[in-house]
Design a protein around this motif. Structure first.
Motif, PDB file in Angstrom:
ATOM      1  N   ASN A  59      67.586  23.396  58.719  1.00  0.00           N
ATOM      2  CA  ASN A  59      67.315  24.735  59.232  1.00  0.00           C
ATOM      3  C   ASN A  59      66.473  25.507  58.228  1.00  0.00           C
ATOM      4  O   ASN A  59      66.617  25.341  57.006  1.00  0.00           O
ATOM      5  N   TYR A  60      65.613  26.324  58.763  1.00  0.00           N
ATOM      6  CA  TYR A  60      64.749  27.152  57.931  1.00  0.00           C
ATOM      7  C   TYR A  60      65.321  28.562  57.896  1.00  0.00           C
ATOM      8  O   TYR A  60      65.386  29.256  58.909  1.00  0.00           O
ATOM      9  N   ASP A  61      65.797  28.927  56.695  1.00  0.00           N
ATOM     10  CA  ASP A  61      66.298  30.278  56.450  1.00  0.00           C
ATOM     11  C   ASP A  61      67.406  30.660  57.427  1.00  0.00           C
ATOM     12  O   ASP A  61      67.538  31.816  57.806  1.00  0.00           O
ATOM     13  N   HIS A  62      68.177  29.694  57.851  1.00  0.00           N
ATOM     14  CA  HIS A  62      69.262  29.925  58.807  1.00  0.00           C
ATOM     15  C   HIS A  62      68.767  30.648  60.052  1.00  0.00           C
ATOM     16  O   HIS A  62      69.484  31.443  60.667  1.00  0.00           O
ATOM     17  N   LYS A  63      67.541  30.298  60.435  1.00  0.00           N
ATOM     18  CA  LYS A  63      66.934  30.933  61.609  1.00  0.00           C
ATOM     19  C   LYS A  63      66.505  29.891  62.635  1.00  0.00           C
ATOM     20  O   LYS A  63      66.767  30.045  63.837  1.00  0.00           O
ATOM     21  N   TYR A  64      65.866  28.840  62.196  1.00  0.00           N
ATOM     22  CA  TYR A  64      65.414  27.775  63.082  1.00  0.00           C
ATOM     23  C   TYR A  64      66.159  26.490  62.707  1.00  0.00           C
ATOM     24  O   TYR A  64      66.180  26.105  61.529  1.00  0.00           O
ATOM     25  N   TYR A  65      66.724  25.839  63.718  1.00  0.00           N
ATOM     26  CA  TYR A  65      67.601  24.693  63.479  1.00  0.00           C
ATOM     27  C   TYR A  65      67.091  23.463  64.222  1.00  0.00           C
ATOM     28  O   TYR A  65      66.628  23.561  65.367  1.00  0.00           O
TER      29      TYR A  65
ATOM     30  N   GLU B 231      67.266  37.421  63.996  1.00  0.00           N
ATOM     31  CA  GLU B 231      66.546  37.484  62.734  1.00  0.00           C
ATOM     32  C   GLU B 231      65.052  37.691  62.934  1.00  0.00           C
ATOM     33  O   GLU B 231      64.313  37.854  61.959  1.00  0.00           O
ATOM     34  N   GLU B 232      64.611  37.696  64.194  1.00  0.00           N
ATOM     35  CA  GLU B 232      63.203  37.964  64.471  1.00  0.00           C
ATOM     36  C   GLU B 232      62.935  39.468  64.438  1.00  0.00           C
ATOM     37  O   GLU B 232      63.836  40.291  64.643  1.00  0.00           O
ATOM     38  N   ARG B 233      61.695  39.803  64.204  1.00  0.00           N
ATOM     39  CA  ARG B 233      61.335  41.212  64.049  1.00  0.00           C
ATOM     40  C   ARG B 233      61.662  42.043  65.285  1.00  0.00           C
ATOM     41  O   ARG B 233      62.052  43.204  65.191  1.00  0.00           O
TER      42      ARG B 233
ATOM     43  N   LEU C  63      64.086  41.892  67.215  1.00  0.00           N
ATOM     44  CA  LEU C  63      65.503  42.211  67.405  1.00  0.00           C
ATOM     45  C   LEU C  63      66.189  42.663  66.126  1.00  0.00           C
ATOM     46  O   LEU C  63      67.264  43.269  66.181  1.00  0.00           O
ATOM     47  N   LYS C  64      65.571  42.400  64.999  1.00  0.00           N
ATOM     48  CA  LYS C  64      66.210  42.740  63.733  1.00  0.00           C
ATOM     49  C   LYS C  64      66.384  44.241  63.621  1.00  0.00           C
ATOM     50  O   LYS C  64      65.467  45.019  63.874  1.00  0.00           O
ATOM     51  N   GLY C  65      67.593  44.647  63.282  1.00  0.00           N
ATOM     52  CA  GLY C  65      67.888  46.065  63.193  1.00  0.00           C
ATOM     53  C   GLY C  65      68.240  46.708  64.513  1.00  0.00           C
ATOM     54  O   GLY C  65      68.417  47.922  64.596  1.00  0.00           O
ATOM     55  N   SER C  66      68.357  45.926  65.561  1.00  0.00           N
ATOM     56  CA  SER C  66      68.706  46.448  66.879  1.00  0.00           C
ATOM     57  C   SER C  66      70.089  47.060  66.856  1.00  0.00           C
ATOM     58  O   SER C  66      71.027  46.532  66.247  1.00  0.00           O
ATOM     59  N   GLY C  67      70.230  48.183  67.535  1.00  0.00           N
ATOM     60  CA  GLY C  67      71.531  48.827  67.635  1.00  0.00           C
ATOM     61  C   GLY C  67      72.416  48.198  68.695  1.00  0.00           C
ATOM     62  O   GLY C  67      73.585  48.548  68.820  1.00  0.00           O
TER      63      GLY C  67
END
Length: 905
Positions: free
Chosen positions: A472-478, A511-513, A515-519
């Motif tokens: 996995n890359y950066d625990h984002k893509y597996y 972890e994508e831009r 959605l990151k920081g979504s409430g």
């Protein structure tokens, strides 16, 4: 071994991963998180409401592993369990090889924790209340309906009106009996279940231990004779020890034993009570009714060794020399004993000095199990009275005795059975991170099993080796590849070894831009997997040589009225040295995540599975002379031909919210599986008869068109070739228009299983008070009313269903066919006349728990104390509830009410 106490740790095939790294199509439940509010000993109680896919997508029975070893879920109680992992997808199970093709239930037991000793003690006491008993006719009503059956057959009545009246009056139940085997004369209103267990845990950084001792006892509904002594007891002991030998080597030992004993009266009370007519005889006759002037009768009384309560003789008839009441009083008893011993040891070696991230793990298990019956078999005499009427009342003028009383006192051993299992597995693991973002893991494993049970001619074996590569890359893509090489002794040498590959891909979207920081979205992960698992599970348990031709001697008489015998050699199947594995071919997609600051979490999966190449004998591909019926002969070999399809979805969702001072959790889970038989060995001229294209569990039968009201309707109808047809019999539809109704007119009339199963659970906690409610449901299934209780014919015991039977007077309103003493092949066969929906909603559990406030306990040695009351199987909401809650020939279904206490020290 996995680190204990990690709530985010998930146990999967040969490894433990963090929950956020979990591959798709895997669900878990953690009993320690809910047992205090939802206590039960059975590990899978209510699992349909917690876990989507708890039925493993209805492919078949899953492989059950306890601490990685093939065992039974009945070998363990919920108290001992740390986690249950439901491995559903092909990618999740492939490392376990051929045996795991239907899914894997991985049960992991608790382990000790370093620190101060922890002691938990729990005790429960409950009552089991029967939901219902079979509803059979009393003597007088039985006689009236039996006379009606004779009338329907054109035969004279058997029972005179005066006889029926005497049985109905009940003035002398010994001479004119009306026996209800389910009455309070013989049965308790409830029976009791008591259980207790104690858990111990402690340790240091070097050594940890966990131990549990549990006991359960249950008595019987029978309230007389040996029935009062009936009980079953279960004692289970477990000890798990973890040792850290040095900074590199750790080891562990798990030991479990289960001692189970069941004592019961000889004779099958429930089965015989459902078959013996109420008017045949009174099970007991009073000694006081025997005429003092009958010397022969008094001699028999004085010679009896079975005077019940000093007042009664055992009765019967020459036709019924035994009966369920007499059996319980005098036939003796049987004690079934089961003993199990399970031992597992393993070693974990950190090889970081050889290569960073490298480790070795090995485990070996030895299980022994044996069961046997120990019985005391007595024989007893039964007495048949000859009654006479006097001015003083009814008196027994004579007694006839059949059989004799014998109590040899010998203990007989029978049905001995043993099971021995040896299992081992080893795996070499590599886990490392490069450049802080590139996470790589690999596993090379091998597993072997050898098992032998009583009656086996050879060992049951399993062997497989596997490879798993994950990145996995950066625990984002597996990305993950998992494959296994399997070996089966059930297959010929040329096809015995096969390779099962699977791949899976994962994407952590949060972890994508975008959605990151979504409430709203806290976590959102997609996983897709595909693979092929080779399996020999579709070969029968004894099908080790299905690839070989089988020749055997036989004999049949051909002349001189059987005086001379022709000896022949027959063949039951041909040879096929190309026979190979069936294959589970699968694609599944899963989505997992949480929303609104973890108020809502969910997991859902879609799946498509094709089970291909299941072994069958393809009779339709060969000419008819390749197989004969007498002598039974077939040159047709087994071949990989049949195929099924399974597709559907499962889900589980949990919602957490505080409503004022109340902490509320609502969870739901469900599974929908649509099955289809893709290929079957069949050559029906009418397509509606094909099993292919229908659900795998399809039920076939005739379509009914009501009851014939009169002979004119029969004369105008197509010929029904299931025996003589009379008014009041079931009318069937002619599907193929050939003016004849026979097996060729059978169509699909339902399916045995329920396509949808699921449930909901609700927890409401207010201060120290917790209310838990569990409901389960199933929809889409079909049941068949069958057996003597529903298919009443001949002289069987009549149930309440006959009250709506056809007569000339009720021919336009009757809902049940005519009664007959001659049998009815026309009526009592699979048809939609007898089907019913099994759709149901169950209130499966309600528990109220009160925990003592800590301010009360803080000055004592008690760390925690709670009391709880619960009810199980409380309510079934269903159109056909009475049918589904009725047991015939077995112990009745019950509702269970329990009071418990738990203490922590």
């Amino acid at each position: 071994m996995p680190t204990p106490g990690r709530d985010s740790a998930v146990h999967i095939a040969y490894r433990t991963v963090d929950k956020k790294e979990l591959p798709g199509a895997i669900s878990i439940i953690n009993p320690p998180q809910y047992l205090d509010k939802n206590f039960g000993n059975y590990p899978l109680e209510g699992s349909a409401a917690f876990v989507g896919g708890n039925n493993f997508w209805n492919i078949g029975a899953p492989l059950v592993l306890i601490d990685g070893v093939p065992r039974s879920v009945n070998d363990i109680t919920a108290n001992e369990i740390e986690q249950i992992s439901f491995l559903k997808g092909a990618n999740a199970v492939v490392l376990y090889g051929s045996r795991a093709a239907n899914g894997v239930m991985l049960i992991t037991t608790k382990r000790g924790r370093a620190g101060a000793a922890i002691i938990n003690v729990r005790a429960n006491s409950g009552i089991n209340v029967p939901k219902s008993y079979p509803d059979f006719l009393g003597s007088a009503e039985y006689m009236r309906f039996y006379n009606q059956a004779l009338k329907n057959d054109g035969l004279p009545a058997l029972y005179a009106d005066s006889t029926i009246a005497r049985h109905a009056a009940g003035s002398n139940p010994y001479r004119y009996p009306d026996v209800n085997y389910f009455s309070s004369d013989y049965l308790r209103k409830v029976y009791n279940t008591h259980s207790a267990n104690a858990e111990f845990s402690s340790g240091t950084g070097r050594a940890r231990f966990y131990a549990l001792a549990g006991f359960q006892n249950q008595n019987s509904l029978l309230n007389f004779g040996e029935g009062k002594k009936e009980h079953n007891t279960r004692l289970n002991l477990r000890g798990n020890i973890d040792l850290k030998l040095n900074d590199y080597i750790s080891t562990y030992v798990n030991v479990s034993t289960v001692f189970y004993t069941n004592r019961n009266a000889l004779g099958n009370y429930w089965q015989r009570a459902d078959s013996l007519q109420p008017h045949r005889f009174a099970p007991l006759i009073p000694v006081s009714s025997v005429s003092a002037g009958s010397k022969n009768a008094q001699t028999l009384v004085s010679g009896s060794r079975n005077i019940i309560d000093g007042q009664y003789l055992l009765s019967g008839t020459q036709q019924f020399l035994t009966n369920p009441i007499s059996d319980v009083y005098a036939a003796g008893y049987n004690i079934f004993t089961s003993r199990q011993f399970q031992y597992t040891s393993g070693i974990d070696v950190d090889l970081k000095n050889v290569l960073k991230g490298l480790s070795f793990h090995g485990q070996m298990s030895i299980d022994y199990s044996n069961t046997y019956n120990e019985s005391v078999n007595n024989s007893y005499a039964i007495y048949v009275p000859t009654w006479t009427s006097t001015a003083a009342g009814d008196t027994i003028a004579q007694l006839a005795m059949f059989n004799k009383d014998s109590k040899p006192g010998t203990q007989n051993l029978s049905n001995t059975w043993s099971d021995q299992l040896i299992d081992f597995n080893v795996h070499l693991d590599y886990v490392n991170t490069f450049g802080q973002k590139h996470n790589l893991s690999a596993m090379l494993m091998a597993d072997g099993l050898r098992r032998r049970q009583t009656g086996d001619y050879q060992y049951r074996t399993n062997a497989n080796a596997g490879l798993q590569l994950a990145y996995n890359y950066d625990h984002k893509y597996y990305a993950e590849f998992t494959g296994a090489v399997v070996n089966s002794t059930r297959l010929p040498a040329a096809t015995r070894v096969a390779f099962s590959p699977t791949v899976s891909l994962g994407w952590l979207l949060n972890e994508e831009r975008f959605l990151k920081g979504s409430g709203v979205v806290d976590r959102l992960k997609l996983t897709a997997a595909a693979g092929i698992v080779n399996t020999d599970l579709d070969f029968s348990a004894n099908g080790y040589y299905l690839y070989n031709a089988v020749y055997s001697p036989t004999a049949f008489y051909s002349w001189a009225d059987g005086t001379y015998t022709n000896r022949t050699t027959t063949i039951s199947r041909g040879e096929n040295l190309a026979l190979t594995y069936a294959k589970r071919k699968e694609i599944n997609v899963s989505v997992e995540g949480s929303l609104f600051k973890s108020k809502l979490d969910f997991l859902a999966s879609l799946f498509y599975i094709k089970k291909d190449g299941m072994p069958v004998q393809n009779y339709s591909l060969y000419p008819g002379y390749f197989f004969t019926g007498f002598p039974e002969t077939s040159f047709v070999p087994y071949a990989n031909f049949a195929a099924n399809r399974y597709q559907g979805f499962d889900f589980q969702v949990n919602f957490h919210e505080n409503v004022g001072a109340v902490k509320l959790t609502i969870g739901a889970a469900g599974t929908y599986v649509a099955t289809k038989a893709l290929k079957r060995d069949e050559l029906f001229p009418d397509s509606y008869r094909n099993r292919a294209g229908k659900p795998v569990d399809a039920i076939f039968g005739l379509q009914s068109r009501g009851l014939f009201a009169g002979q004119d309707e029969i004369d105008d109808h197509e010929i029904q070739r299931f025996g003589t047809v009379k008014p009041g019999d079931i009318r069937y539809a002619d599907q193929n228009g050939d003016k004849v109704i026979d097996e060729k007119d059978e169509v699909m009339i339902g399916r045995w299983g329920s396509p949808f199963t699921g449930g909901i659970h609700v927890t409401a906690q207010w201060k120290n008070l917790t209310l838990f409610v569990l409901g389960t449901a199933s929809f889409g299934g079909t049941g068949i009313r069958s057996g003597d209780y529903h298919w009443v014919t001949g002289a069987v015991k009549y149930s309440a269903v006959v009250r709506n039977s056809w007569t000339e007077a009720t021919k336009h309103a009757a809902g049940y066919p005519r009664l007959s003493t001659l049998g009815s092949g026309n009526n009592f066969r699979f048809s939609d006349f007898w089907t019913y929906s099994t759709d149901r909603i169950n209130i499966s559990k309600v528990q109220l728990t009160w925990a003592f406030p800590q301010k009360i306990l803080q000055q004592s040695f008690v760390r925690g104390l709670s009391l709880y009351v619960s009810g199980s199987d409380l309510l079934t909401i269903a159109k056909n509830r009475e049918l589904m809650e009725l047991n015939i020939g077995t112990l009745p279904q019950t509702r269970f009410f329990n009071f418990g206490v738990k203490g922590e020290f």
